[in-house]
Design an enzyme around this catalytic site. Sequence first.
Site, PDB file in Angstrom:
ATOM      1  N   HIS A  64      -4.099  -9.119   9.363  1.00 26.49           N
ATOM      2  CA  HIS A  64      -4.531 -10.553   8.950  1.00 26.49           C
ATOM      3  C   HIS A  64      -3.862 -11.413   9.981  1.00 26.49           C
ATOM      4  O   HIS A  64      -3.101 -11.274  10.494  1.00 26.49           O
ATOM      5  CB  HIS A  64      -3.497 -10.608   7.690  1.00 26.49           C
ATOM      6  N   GLU A 195     -13.060  -6.443  -0.540  1.00 28.34           N
ATOM      7  CA  GLU A 195     -12.357  -5.166  -0.762  1.00 28.34           C
ATOM      8  C   GLU A 195     -11.728  -5.393  -2.218  1.00 28.34           C
ATOM      9  O   GLU A 195     -11.094  -6.239  -2.619  1.00 28.34           O
ATOM     10  CB  GLU A 195     -11.151  -5.291   0.256  1.00 28.34           C
ATOM     11  N   GLU A 231     -11.080   1.118  -0.927  1.00 30.97           N
ATOM     12  CA  GLU A 231      -9.668   1.369  -0.792  1.00 30.97           C
ATOM     13  C   GLU A 231      -9.293   2.395  -1.851  1.00 30.97           C
ATOM     14  O   GLU A 231      -9.311   2.321  -3.063  1.00 30.97           O
ATOM     15  CB  GLU A 231      -8.468   0.552  -0.870  1.00 30.97           C
ATOM     16  N   HIS A 234      -6.643   1.500  -4.435  1.00 32.87           N
ATOM     17  CA  HIS A 234      -7.258   0.453  -5.337  1.00 32.87           C
ATOM     18  C   HIS A 234      -8.288   1.179  -6.296  1.00 32.87           C
ATOM     19  O   HIS A 234      -8.291   0.864  -7.680  1.00 32.87           O
ATOM     20  CB  HIS A 234      -8.095  -0.535  -4.624  1.00 32.87           C
ATOM     21  N   ASP A 259     -10.467   1.996   3.373  1.00 29.12           N
ATOM     22  CA  ASP A 259      -9.053   1.876   3.692  1.00 29.12           C
ATOM     23  C   ASP A 259      -8.656   3.290   3.139  1.00 29.12           C
ATOM     24  O   ASP A 259      -8.072   3.512   1.881  1.00 29.12           O
ATOM     25  CB  ASP A 259      -8.356   0.628   3.044  1.00 29.12           C
ATOM     26  N   ASP A 270       0.458   0.115  -6.382  1.00 30.79           N
ATOM     27  CA  ASP A 270      -0.325   0.324  -5.149  1.00 30.79           C
ATOM     28  C   ASP A 270       0.844   0.963  -4.289  1.00 30.79           C
ATOM     29  O   ASP A 270       1.528   0.124  -3.679  1.00 30.79           O
ATOM     30  CB  ASP A 270      -0.848  -1.151  -4.520  1.00 30.79           C
ATOM     31  N   ASP A 272       0.241   2.725  -1.320  1.00 29.77           N
ATOM     32  CA  ASP A 272      -0.025   2.759  -0.006  1.00 29.77           C
ATOM     33  C   ASP A 272       0.326   3.931   0.753  1.00 29.77           C
ATOM     34  O   ASP A 272       1.074   3.850   2.021  1.00 29.77           O
ATOM     35  CB  ASP A 272       0.191   1.579   0.727  1.00 29.77           C
ATOM     36  N   ASP A 302      -4.478   1.718   5.713  1.00 31.39           N
ATOM     37  CA  ASP A 302      -3.794   0.746   5.103  1.00 31.39           C
ATOM     38  C   ASP A 302      -2.775   1.490   4.410  1.00 31.39           C
ATOM     39  O   ASP A 302      -2.895   1.617   2.911  1.00 31.39           O
ATOM     40  CB  ASP A 302      -4.999  -0.017   4.282  1.00 31.39           C
TER      41      ASP A 302
HETATM   42  C1  XUL Z   1      -3.915  -5.038  -0.415  1.00 32.04           C
HETATM   43  C2  XUL Z   1      -4.792  -4.708   0.607  1.00 32.04           C
HETATM   44  C3  XUL Z   1      -4.768  -5.598   1.778  1.00 32.04           C
HETATM   45  C4  XUL Z   1      -6.179  -5.452   2.227  1.00 32.04           C
HETATM   46  C5  XUL Z   1      -6.122  -6.521   3.414  1.00 32.04           C
HETATM   47  O1  XUL Z   1      -3.790  -4.208  -1.461  1.00 32.04           O
HETATM   48  O2  XUL Z   1      -5.203  -3.462   0.576  1.00 32.04           O
HETATM   49  O3  XUL Z   1      -3.982  -4.985   2.772  1.00 32.04           O
HETATM   50  O4  XUL Z   1      -6.483  -4.488   2.762  1.00 32.04           O
HETATM   51  O5  XUL Z   1      -5.895  -7.896   2.953  1.00 32.04           O
HETATM   52 CO    CO Z   2      -6.713  -2.484   1.856  1.00 38.55          CO
END
Ligand code: XUL
Ligand code: CO
Length: 400
Positions: A64, A195, A231, A234, A259, A270, A272, A302
């Site tokens: 980002h 996304e 992702e 998600h 992702d 989330d 991650d 991610d």
């Molecule tokens: C948030 C997410 C972000 C996007 C990019 O859940 O996945 O990091 O991948 O903004």
């Molecule tokens: Co993401």
Amino acid sequence: MKDWLRFSVAFWHTFRGDGTDIFGSPTKRWPWDDGTDSLTTAFNRMRANFEFLQKLGVSFWCFHDRDIAPEGKTLKETNANLDAVVALAKRLQEGTNINPLWGTAQLFKHQRYMHGAATSPYVNIFAYGAAQVKKAMEVTHELGGQNFVFWGGREGYQTLLNTDMKKELENMAQFLKLASMYKKKLGFQGTLLLEPKPQEPTKHQYDWDVATTMGFLEKHGLSDQFKLNIECNHATLAGHSCTHELEMARIHGMFGSFDANTGDAQTGWDTDQFLVDIAEATLIMLTVIKNGGISPGGFNFDAKLRRESVDVEDLFIAHIAGMDTMARGLRNAARIVQDGALQSLVDRRYSSFDSPLGKAIKDGSIGFEELEQAALNSEDQVPPSGKQELAEMIFYSFVQ
Ligand code: XUL
Ligand code: CO
């Protein structure tokens, strides 16, 4: 394998993640980071990023705009900070095969975006978001980035009681149209990716899941200008399996990038985490193979270390485990495709549609009257077994 598995390191997790959670302060201070938001620290983080990528043998990274450079007091100052860090990244990538897999604009952290960016009720915030995307796209282009992502963390609502949903959706579509127009003007060849995520931080996010996002793009005539960055975590938040989301995108020609992470079966948010489930990776890679690969997309980790994992070594272990898992998934999936038993089980299930009746349905040459005749003329049909257990047996016999 290298061509299929275009791995990428996520700058925000790997170089900005400090173990903070909503109940706890940071648990780690990386050696390249003094915890300040100075330009000097931003430079050090970028140097660490390149050192890490080179040691890991990974050619891509994602960022980002605000991960890599601090906000200044004005947009002009912020853009100058970004230019300074991008100039360093450009120098560091010279003579390497390293480029961004994608860049993105962070339109969710700053207070100004508390009501959204493209969907903010305030026109000056819409304009600020546009300016930020314009600049982020420019620097992604300058670094030879291959895609540009839009994740609308604040593009949604907390309550419909204060929300004009129609206006917000129209504004979001217009924002994306303008981004696509600017991409052409800039000469950026990369793919624009949305996304999907159903919620968090917003209660309801408009890009809920793959199907919702595709419907939105289609309605606004944007389907040919965008693809999706999907992702896993998600997907599960939206109540789908990861493979459902990937397949839904694939069959519509919308699978752009991935992702690579996973959630936790007992946790509703989330998390991650790095994906280390080989069966899951095999399912993912089956879709990737059917898609003919996902280049110019890739596999962006991610994913973040757990709060309790505090060693630099853990960053290496996590990424290596993530890469090995996807590689094993690819090997398994290739063997499933070569073997063909699973595909022929599916083909057999639908083979009645190869009959003259099935073909006539497909080419539209018959209607309900002819179908009624066909039903009247045929014996009552009892369909055969779905063979789910056999399909599972075949699939798992390849998972190793
Ligand atoms: C948030 C997410 C972000 C996007 C990019 O859940 O996945 O990091 O991948 O903004
Ligand atoms: Co993401």
